[in-house]
Design a protein around this motif. Sequence first.
Motif, mmCIF file in Angstrom:
data_model
loop_
_atom_site.group_PDB
_atom_site.id
_atom_site.type_symbol
_atom_site.label_atom_id
_atom_site.label_comp_id
_atom_site.label_asym_id
_atom_site.label_seq_id
_atom_site.Cartn_x
_atom_site.Cartn_y
_atom_site.Cartn_z
ATOM 1 N N GLY A 22 0.786 -1.233 0.000
ATOM 2 C CA GLY A 22 0.000 0.000 0.000
ATOM 3 C C GLY A 22 0.813 1.275 0.000
ATOM 4 N N LEU A 23 2.098 1.201 -0.380
ATOM 5 C CA LEU A 23 2.960 2.380 -0.260
ATOM 6 C C LEU A 23 2.599 3.504 -1.226
ATOM 7 C CD1 LEU A 23 6.486 0.795 0.332
ATOM 8 C CD2 LEU A 23 4.733 1.460 1.997
ATOM 9 N N ILE A 24 1.967 3.173 -2.370
ATOM 10 C CA ILE A 24 1.551 4.255 -3.275
ATOM 11 C C ILE A 24 0.035 4.290 -3.444
ATOM 12 C CG2 ILE A 24 3.759 4.099 -4.513
ATOM 13 C CD1 ILE A 24 2.115 2.969 -6.912
ATOM 14 N N GLY A 42 13.834 1.604 -14.158
ATOM 15 C CA GLY A 42 14.393 1.675 -15.500
ATOM 16 C C GLY A 42 13.985 0.467 -16.314
ATOM 17 N N THR A 43 14.662 0.270 -17.444
ATOM 18 C CA THR A 43 14.408 -0.894 -18.289
ATOM 19 C C THR A 43 14.593 -2.178 -17.491
ATOM 20 O OG1 THR A 43 15.466 0.400 -20.042
ATOM 21 C CG2 THR A 43 14.929 -1.872 -20.554
ATOM 22 N N TYR A 44 13.811 -3.192 -17.808
ATOM 23 C CA TYR A 44 13.855 -4.501 -17.141
ATOM 24 C C TYR A 44 13.444 -4.426 -15.668
ATOM 25 C CZ TYR A 44 17.094 -5.039 -21.089
ATOM 26 O OH TYR A 44 17.685 -5.002 -22.336
ATOM 27 N N GLY A 45 12.840 -3.307 -15.241
ATOM 28 C CA GLY A 45 12.480 -3.166 -13.835
ATOM 29 C C GLY A 45 13.663 -2.905 -12.941
ATOM 30 N N MET A 46 14.789 -2.497 -13.523
ATOM 31 C CA MET A 46 16.001 -2.294 -12.732
ATOM 32 C C MET A 46 15.940 -0.983 -11.948
ATOM 33 S SD MET A 46 18.931 -3.686 -15.370
ATOM 34 C CE MET A 46 20.215 -3.619 -14.109
ATOM 35 N N ASN A 47 16.669 -0.962 -10.842
ATOM 36 C CA ASN A 47 16.792 0.214 -9.973
ATOM 37 C C ASN A 47 15.433 0.786 -9.567
ATOM 38 O OD1 ASN A 47 18.166 2.195 -8.494
ATOM 39 N ND2 ASN A 47 18.180 3.612 -10.221
ATOM 40 N N PRO A 48 14.575 -0.011 -8.965
ATOM 41 C CA PRO A 48 13.266 0.505 -8.530
ATOM 42 C C PRO A 48 13.441 1.566 -7.445
ATOM 43 C CG PRO A 48 13.656 -1.664 -7.573
ATOM 44 C CD PRO A 48 14.778 -1.428 -8.542
ATOM 45 N N GLN A 49 12.635 2.605 -7.526
ATOM 46 C CA GLN A 49 12.712 3.711 -6.568
ATOM 47 C C GLN A 49 11.309 4.152 -6.165
ATOM 48 O OE1 GLN A 49 15.645 5.619 -5.601
ATOM 49 N NE2 GLN A 49 16.896 4.019 -6.557
ATOM 50 N N LEU A 50 11.117 4.409 -4.900
ATOM 51 C CA LEU A 50 9.936 5.142 -4.452
ATOM 52 C C LEU A 50 10.228 6.620 -4.599
ATOM 53 C CD1 LEU A 50 9.247 3.082 -1.212
ATOM 54 C CD2 LEU A 50 7.749 3.163 -3.218
ATOM 55 N N LEU A 51 9.196 7.419 -4.845
ATOM 56 C CA LEU A 51 9.377 8.864 -4.980
ATOM 57 C C LEU A 51 8.703 9.593 -3.828
ATOM 58 C CD1 LEU A 51 8.785 9.306 -8.834
ATOM 59 C CD2 LEU A 51 10.943 8.936 -7.620
ATOM 60 N N PRO A 52 9.418 10.593 -3.253
ATOM 61 C CA PRO A 52 10.804 10.955 -3.549
ATOM 62 C C PRO A 52 11.760 9.805 -3.246
ATOM 63 C CG PRO A 52 10.072 12.015 -1.530
ATOM 64 C CD PRO A 52 8.867 11.370 -2.124
ATOM 65 N N THR A 53 12.915 9.803 -3.911
ATOM 66 C CA THR A 53 13.816 8.655 -3.842
ATOM 67 C C THR A 53 14.336 8.397 -2.432
ATOM 68 O OG1 THR A 53 15.666 10.085 -4.498
ATOM 69 C CG2 THR A 53 14.510 8.879 -6.248
ATOM 70 N N SER A 54 14.280 9.388 -1.565
ATOM 71 C CA SER A 54 14.719 9.190 -0.174
ATOM 72 C C SER A 54 13.869 8.133 0.529
ATOM 73 C CB SER A 54 14.648 10.507 0.598
ATOM 74 O OG SER A 54 13.332 11.043 0.575
ATOM 75 N N ARG A 55 12.620 7.960 0.074
ATOM 76 C CA ARG A 55 11.738 6.955 0.688
ATOM 77 C C ARG A 55 12.270 5.535 0.481
ATOM 78 N NH1 ARG A 55 5.810 6.753 -0.968
ATOM 79 N NH2 ARG A 55 5.620 5.638 1.013
ATOM 80 N N THR A 56 12.996 5.331 -0.616
ATOM 81 C CA THR A 56 13.470 3.994 -0.960
ATOM 82 C C THR A 56 14.307 3.396 0.155
ATOM 83 O OG1 THR A 56 13.497 4.667 -3.288
ATOM 84 C CG2 THR A 56 14.647 2.628 -2.724
ATOM 85 N N GLN A 57 15.158 4.213 0.769
ATOM 86 C CA GLN A 57 16.021 3.732 1.837
ATOM 87 C C GLN A 57 15.312 3.720 3.191
ATOM 88 O OE1 GLN A 57 18.849 2.490 0.804
ATOM 89 N NE2 GLN A 57 18.352 3.223 -1.254
ATOM 90 N N GLU A 58 14.255 4.489 3.310
ATOM 91 C CA GLU A 58 13.559 4.592 4.588
ATOM 92 C C GLU A 58 12.545 3.462 4.796
ATOM 93 O OE1 GLU A 58 11.730 8.391 4.233
ATOM 94 O OE2 GLU A 58 13.617 9.516 4.392
#
Length: 486
Positions: free
Chosen positions: A186-188, A358-374
């Motif tokens: 449910g993050l987005i 990115g392509t192939y589903g690589m480097n998935p990020q939540l936005l803002p990108t700071s959320r990805t690590q949190e």
Amino acid sequence: MEKNKRTGEDNSRRNFIKASATALAGFYFVPRHVIGGPGFIAPSDRLRVAGIGVGGMGAGDVRGVFNSGKADFIALCDVDDVRAKGSVEAHPKAKYYRDYREMLDKEHSNIDAVTVSTPDHMHAVQAMAAMQLGKHVYVQKPLSHDIYEARMLTEAADKYKVVTQMGNQGSSGDGVRQMVEWYNAGLIGEATKVYCWTDRPVWPQGIPWPSETSTPPPTLDWDLWLGSAPYKDYVPNLIPFNWRGWWDYGTGALGDMACHIMEPAFRVLGLGYPESAECSVGSVYVGEFQRGYFPESCPPSSHITLRFKQEGKEDLEFHWMDGGIQPTRPLELGPNEVMGDGGNGVIIEGTKGKMMCGTYGMNPQLLPTSRTQEINVPQTEYRVPGGDRGHYNNWVEACIAGYGSKEYSVLSSPFSVAGPLTESVLMGNLAIRSYDYRVPRNDGSNRFDFPGRGIKLVWDGPNMKVTNFEPANQFVKRTYREGWSL
């Protein structure tokens, strides 16, 4: 009948070996892997493979399957001897053919599986021929050239109980699985819009068919290369790459990249058939203020909008952009942060947030990108060993284990998944070709109308039919050259 008989005998032989091994498990025989030393694989546990199209991307597919360590190439087939040379030299014991039909006729009792890595217009007839012999198949993306072909292959995989995989390696990657877990947590919120884009094509599109013809080289069987497509004289520079921009053979930027780029959103959101499609297409100008009309060639750029019904939710608006067109940068993305991977990418917008890859589903990020690590959510999705590099092994293991096995259940892109994805990809091409459909005016002006422009094509997915613009339905299923069929 003889083919079916020999196929049945071959399957019986393999089943007998497996059953015998199970029956003997209770006796104190020394295991074969001990006799053979570390890494030894029993011959009955190896996959016997034939490759159709073994140059270029096909060479990569042969290498990927062989590097699983559990597959042997028994036969190789290519219409271009020069392109096939690397694979032939790497597998000197494999018999070499130019015509896949001859290869399947002579080798079907010696093989278990087939890889298909040919131009788009030949995927379906070659894969179907192999499946009808009870062979497992690995088919490069897009699964087919036409929507109808994708449906037929999907149904055939179930009918013939064979193990299938499409060559969109990103579907085996960790990135798309991470995105599934984020979405399910449910993050987005609920998805409302998807944007997919690519910088392709990097080959000519939106151009007239070449006027220069020549004699094909003796190392190429031009008639076999044309296969199911209409006959035309050989033209230089079409092979090995530029065929992608011509409707008779390729499927344009959509066919080349969308199975890689659209797949993450399809998997995350569990999408099926779209309910409608509309598009706009980039113009090509030849001379002053004259727009070129080249219906044989894919356009230089396009923007496709598909709409999907989501049960109990708001309809999903799904955008595809190619030729360098990109969506507006999300406000949550910093001014110096790369959107997607630069040239390609995916953004999924939800009611509570957004995510990107990115392509192939690589480097998935939540936005803002700071959320990805949190954010940290539990891992609930199966991870393919080796990620996207394990895509070939994912298929090989399932082929050895068999249809319906545990290994089969964790396939990344079986036709049951790849077929509907490919149909949606090709729905975009149907919209493009409908956009360029023209009819002459009846006013004596020698001018044309384009009735497929400025409208939304309403799609009946189960019946593969546009319900509000009949001319569009000619692009659901093409007519094969005489002598070729599914």
